[in-house]
Design a protein around this motif. Sequence first.
Motif, PDB file in Angstrom:
ATOM      1  N   HIS A  53       0.805  -1.231   0.000  1.00 50.28           N
ATOM      2  CA  HIS A  53       0.000   0.000   0.000  1.00 50.28           C
ATOM      3  C   HIS A  53       0.834   1.277   0.000  1.00 50.28           C
ATOM      4  CE1 HIS A  53      -3.645  -2.257   0.296  1.00 50.28           C
ATOM      5  NE2 HIS A  53      -3.382  -2.739   1.487  1.00 50.28           N
ATOM      6  N   ARG A  86     -11.621 -14.230   5.351  1.00 50.06           N
ATOM      7  CA  ARG A  86     -12.031 -12.932   4.761  1.00 50.06           C
ATOM      8  C   ARG A  86     -13.543 -12.752   4.919  1.00 50.06           C
ATOM      9  NH1 ARG A  86      -8.226  -9.025   3.210  1.00 50.06           N
ATOM     10  NH2 ARG A  86     -10.055  -8.070   2.271  1.00 50.06           N
ATOM     11  N   HIS A 116      -7.119  -7.835  10.534  1.00 51.24           N
ATOM     12  CA  HIS A 116      -6.477  -7.976   9.223  1.00 51.24           C
ATOM     13  C   HIS A 116      -6.560  -9.435   8.809  1.00 51.24           C
ATOM     14  CE1 HIS A 116      -3.467  -7.925   6.043  1.00 51.24           C
ATOM     15  NE2 HIS A 116      -3.056  -9.075   6.561  1.00 51.24           N
ATOM     16  N   ASP A 119      -5.103 -11.862   1.748  1.00 54.36           N
ATOM     17  CA  ASP A 119      -6.110 -11.915   0.679  1.00 54.36           C
ATOM     18  C   ASP A 119      -5.822 -12.924  -0.422  1.00 54.36           C
ATOM     19  OD1 ASP A 119      -4.066 -10.657  -0.662  1.00 54.36           O
ATOM     20  OD2 ASP A 119      -5.111  -8.757  -0.937  1.00 54.36           O
TER      21      ASP A 119
HETATM   22 MG    MG Z   1      -5.472  -6.233   2.443  1.00 53.77          MG
END
Ligand code: MG
Length: 140
Positions: A53, A86, A116, A119
């Motif tokens: 990120h 998730r 968190h 993914d």
């Molecule tokens: Mg992420």
Amino acid sequence: MQERTLSIIKPDGVARGLIGDVVKRLEQAGLRIKGMKMIRMSKEQAKGFYKVHEGKPFYESLTDFMSSGPCVVMVLEGENAIEKYRKLMGATNYEEAEEGTIRKEFASDIEKNVVHGSDARETADFEIRYFFSELDIVSY
Ligand code: MG
Ligand code: CDP
């Protein structure tokens, strides 16, 4: 397919006393906790963890937040563990998260969203190694 994923209870989740609530949901979903510890990330460690990120508008604030207090990091294992976890977490933005998900239930901020989760296979592998050596992961 058995797989592993990394879970973090973020500093807001720990500070608000949500460790038990999160862990209970993981256990009830049949995700096996194979590694677990409490850590306090430095700013540099948080930046390395969230390197994907880098450059995004939320990167500085996110890495300040993630290094602002203790987190609980866990290695979860199970059938389809990445997607399963998730789904338990819910969407990044709690306002868009499905009813009954961790974020819908407990979060009230897009950044401070309690948990968190990795993914994909590749990110799970990187993230688990970031905090755990193979020796820290218990086989049972
Ligand atoms: Mg992420
Ligand atoms: O955590 P998740 O994989 O659902 O979302 P992400 O897109 O990988 O973003 C990582 C984290 O950055 C989020 O969980 C939020 O804490 C934060 N974030 C933010 O503060 N503002 C955004 N617009 C997007 C993400």
